[in-house]
Design a protein around this motif. Sequence first.
Motif, PDB file in Angstrom:
ATOM      1  N   THR A 172       0.864  -1.176   0.000  1.00  0.00           N
ATOM      2  CA  THR A 172       0.000   0.000   0.000  1.00  0.00           C
ATOM      3  C   THR A 172       0.906   1.233   0.000  1.00  0.00           C
ATOM      4  OG1 THR A 172      -0.130  -0.004   2.418  1.00  0.00           O
ATOM      5  CG2 THR A 172      -1.854  -1.194   1.234  1.00  0.00           C
ATOM      6  N   PRO A 173       0.356   2.390  -0.374  1.00  0.00           N
ATOM      7  CA  PRO A 173       1.172   3.606  -0.300  1.00  0.00           C
ATOM      8  C   PRO A 173       1.705   3.803   1.125  1.00  0.00           C
ATOM      9  CG  PRO A 173      -0.856   4.037  -1.502  1.00  0.00           C
ATOM     10  CD  PRO A 173      -0.996   2.659  -0.913  1.00  0.00           C
ATOM     11  N   SER A 174       2.768   4.559   1.245  1.00  0.00           N
ATOM     12  CA  SER A 174       3.328   4.845   2.571  1.00  0.00           C
ATOM     13  C   SER A 174       2.416   5.765   3.369  1.00  0.00           C
ATOM     14  CB  SER A 174       4.699   5.512   2.417  1.00  0.00           C
ATOM     15  OG  SER A 174       5.575   4.657   1.721  1.00  0.00           O
ATOM     16  N   VAL A 175       1.531   6.446   2.667  1.00  0.00           N
ATOM     17  CA  VAL A 175       0.642   7.395   3.356  1.00  0.00           C
ATOM     18  C   VAL A 175      -0.811   6.925   3.277  1.00  0.00           C
ATOM     19  CG1 VAL A 175       2.152   9.320   2.732  1.00  0.00           C
ATOM     20  CG2 VAL A 175       0.142   8.827   1.339  1.00  0.00           C
ATOM     21  N   GLU A 176      -1.583   7.369   4.233  1.00  0.00           N
ATOM     22  CA  GLU A 176      -3.032   7.208   4.235  1.00  0.00           C
ATOM     23  C   GLU A 176      -3.630   8.560   4.601  1.00  0.00           C
ATOM     24  OE1 GLU A 176      -4.769   4.439   3.547  1.00  0.00           O
ATOM     25  OE2 GLU A 176      -3.066   3.052   3.431  1.00  0.00           O
ATOM     26  N   ARG A 225       8.056  -0.715   5.104  1.00  0.00           N
ATOM     27  CA  ARG A 225       8.446   0.175   6.189  1.00  0.00           C
ATOM     28  C   ARG A 225       7.220   0.835   6.799  1.00  0.00           C
ATOM     29  NH1 ARG A 225      14.011   2.971   4.646  1.00  0.00           N
ATOM     30  NH2 ARG A 225      14.940   1.270   3.468  1.00  0.00           N
ATOM     31  N   LEU A 267       2.034   9.235   7.332  1.00  0.00           N
ATOM     32  CA  LEU A 267       2.727   7.972   7.066  1.00  0.00           C
ATOM     33  C   LEU A 267       2.088   6.870   7.907  1.00  0.00           C
ATOM     34  CD1 LEU A 267       6.415   9.295   7.142  1.00  0.00           C
ATOM     35  CD2 LEU A 267       5.169   8.484   5.122  1.00  0.00           C
TER      36      LEU A 267
END
Lengths: 440, 440
Positions: free
Chosen positions: B47-51, B115, B85
Motif C-alpha cells: 500500500t502507499p506509505s501514506v493514508e 516500512r 505515514l
Amino acid sequence: MSDQRVIRPTPISGFPEWLPETRSVEQRWLDHIRAGFERYGFASVETPSVENLDVLMAKGETSKEVYTLHRVHDDGDDSEARLGLHFDLTVPFARYVAQHFNDLVFPFKRYQMQRVWRGERPQEGRYREFTQCDIDVINVDSVPLHFDAELPRIAHEVLSGLDLPAWTININNRKVLQGCYEGIGAADPMAVIRAVDKLHKIGDDGVRLILTEEAGLTSAQADTCLELARISGADRSVVDAVGKLGIRSELLSEGLEELGFVLDSLADIEGGVRADLSIARGLDYYTGTVYEAAFDDDPGYGSIVAGGRYDDLAGQFIRRRLPGVGISIGLTRIFAKLVAEGRLSGGRTCPTDVLVVVPSDERRGEALRTGALLRGRGFNTEVFHQASKVGKQVQYASKKGIPFVWFPPFGDGKPHEVKDMGTGEQYAADPGTWERPAAG
Amino acid sequence: MSDQRVIRPTPISGFPEWLPETRSVEQRWLDHIRAGFERYGFASVETPSVENLDVLMAKGETSKEVYTLHRVHDDGDDSEARLGLHFDLTVPFARYVAQHFNDLVFPFKRYQMQRVWRGERPQEGRYREFTQCDIDVINVDSVPLHFDAELPRIAHEVLSGLDLPAWTININNRKVLQGCYEGIGAADPMAVIRAVDKLHKIGDDGVRLILTEEAGLTSAQADTCLELARISGADRSVVDAVGKLGIRSELLSEGLEELGFVLDSLADIEGGVRADLSIARGLDYYTGTVYEAAFDDDPGYGSIVAGGRYDDLAGQFIRRRLPGVGISIGLTRIFAKLVAEGRLSGGRTCPTDVLVVVPSDERRGEALRTGALLRGRGFNTEVFHQASKVGKQVQYASKKGIPFVWFPPFGDGKPHEVKDMGTGEQYAADPGTWERPAAG
C-alpha cells in the motif's frame, strides 16, 4: 453490518496502489531488475526514507518538491522538524558514501531500489510516491570510463527482459555540449544547455527564440547549437559528425573522446542504445556522460531511465573528491503506463501452486499433513480453510487461478488424486513424488 | 578536495541504516520470510506509505505517533495536509480490502513487507522507521479458526529459519480473559485487560494495585485475575487449568473452545509456541486469539512478533462485516538486536562470484567477453574497471570478499585460469564450462 460511521476510503492522487495480480507482475519485475544488477556485482544498499533537510537541499533546485515530516501531536521536540522524505536515491547515496567512507571498498558499486517522494501536482506519468531502481559507482578522486559504458549496458539488459514497448537509451556528454557552446563563443553555456533541454517540448523555433532572446546568441550561433542537437547515431560516426562542425575547444575534445569510448564499448549491442546530441538533462547535476531513455512511440511521456556522471555530489558531505556515475530506472513510471494500457500479462492473484481439499472434518488432519508434505517439497500450497462441499473448494481454486487441486483420499486405502485445472484432467498421484507436468 | 562548505552527515536517531555486508543478510532474511509466506499461498500486497489521516485515526489510540506530510514550499494546495505515514500495516490493509472489495477473492490472504513510521522518542528496540512483515486474512462475515492456527505456524516456521536466540510465540484469547473477568463480576473487563497487560513490566503487586485501586476489584477478584495470568503451557492442559478456576461465562467457554482448537492444531510443533494466559495485547484492537513473541532471555526487549483477531477494522471503511486475523514479524526490531550484538554471520560486501582481471588495455575486449559469458551462465561477475597491475586487481577481490578471480589468457593460445580465493589454488579453466567447486 457495522452501525458506526463509515470512513469511505478514496484513492490518494499520485500514490499508486495495485491489485494482487498486478503486484505479482511488479514483484517479478523487481526480482528481475535486482538479479540484473547483482549479475554485474553491484551490492544492495538501502537508506532511510528521510534525510536531514540540509542534505536534501544541498542540490538546491528541486527543493520545492520535498515533503517534510511533522508529528500530529507536537510536544515541543522539534528534532523531526528538519527531516524530509528523499526525492531521489542519488543524493542519499552520496551522503551514505561520505558518511560510511571508512567502511567501504572503492570503487563502490551499489544498487538501490526504493520508494521516493515528490510533492508535485500529479499528472500523467508523474507520481508523488514511486519506486526507482538505481545503480551508481562512486570512487575516490576519479571514476574510470569503464563504468560510463557499463551502466547503460546493464540498464539495456534489464529493460530488454521486461517485454516493454520499444524504447531507446540516448547517450550524450555534457562536455561535448558545453565545449561546443564555449567554442562558438556562448557567454553562458549552462543557459544554452537548459534551452536545448527543452527541444523536444518546444521545438527548434522555441529553442532558437530562447537562445537569441535570452541566452544572447546570434542567429548563426543558435543555428550551430540546433545543428549539433540534430546529430545522433549508434556508432562513432556521431563523433565525426560533431568534428565536421569545425568547433575548437579542449573540453569538446575531451567530451568526444569520452563519448567515443562509451559508444565503442557498446558497439556489440543491437538496437536500443545510441548517441543523441540533443540530450542535456538540463536541471541535473551532471558533468560528463548523460543518459536518458524514453518510449519510441511516446517520447512525450517523459524519461523512463535517466542518469549520468556527477563530479562533486558526495564531496559536499566530506572533504574528499568523490565523483560518481549512475543510472536510474523509473520503475513506477514504466510499470504504471503498462498497467493503464492493459499491456501486462501473466499476473496471478496468489502464488499458490496447489490447493489441498478438506473433504471432511475427520480428514482435516490428513489434508494438513498432505499440505505440509507438498510444501516441504517446494510447492506453494494452501489447505482449504474448512471442510465444505468439494465443488465449493474447487471453485475457490478456479477463482484464484490456482493451477492444481489436490484430493486427499476420501477413505482409507484409496489413492490421493490431483486435478490439473488447466486441462481438467484428474489422476492418482503420490504427494511424496508428484511433479508438475512439463508445460506443453 | 572541494572548496565549498561541507555539510557533515550525521546518523538520524531512530532511522537505521546498514553497511552492505549487513544489508546482504537483511536481504536474505526478507527473501526467506517472503518465501515462507508464499509457501502458504499468501499474496503480496503493498500500500502507499501514506493514508488519509481519518483512516489512520480510525483506530484512535496511537494517533500521537503519526507523522504527517507537508511541503517545504506550501503553495496553498492543502491536499497533502491530511496525509500521514502509516504506523502499521494492518490499518492500511483493512482500508485496502474495503476499497478493493469487489476485486478480491475471499478469504483474502495477503502478506505485506514494508516500512512503517512512528514519531516516537527512540530507545532501545524502538525505531521511527522500521520494516514489518505481516500476514493477514480478511473474510466476509466470519474468519474460519483454521487461520488462527495457521498464522502462528507460519511465523514459527519463518523464525525457525533465521538462526535467532531462543524465542517463544505466546498465544492467548481475549474472549477467555474478558469472559473470566466478566464471570468474576468485574465492571470494566477492558480496564482489567489493560492492567494485566502490564504484568511483565510492573509485576503481580503493581497489577494488583491497579486492579483494586483503579479497576474496582476486590482483593479476591484481583487474586483470581493473577491466578489466571499464571496459567501457561503448550497443550490442552491450559484449557483444563482455566476450567478449574470454576468461572461461569458463555464468552469464556467460547474463548476456551477457540484456544483449544488452536493448541490442538499446533500440537505437532516441538517448542517455541505455547499458550500464556497473561498475554493481553492491551492497547490493540483484538477480539479473540492474540499472539505475542519475545526473546526468552530478554523479554524486556519487547515483542518481536504480535498479532491477533480483529472483528471490525475493515468494517469501518465499508458497510460490510469484514473480520480478520493477522500476525506481524517485527523484522527491524529483531534484526537490529542481532546487529548490535554482533550475532549476524555470512554477510557479504557484494554479490559477486567472479572478478575477471583486465591484464592490459589490448585484452580488455577479451575480459569483457569472458565476463559476459560467465554472466550468461549465471555467475555474478565483475570485470575489473581498468587495466592495472594484476596484484592490485586480486587485492580488490580480496578486500571485497569475491571468491574467484578469473584470468583471461595473457597471450594467444594460452589457457584461461581461475584462482580460488578461499584455497589459494589457481588452475586452467574454460569460461564456457567452469563450475564452482562443491563446498567442502
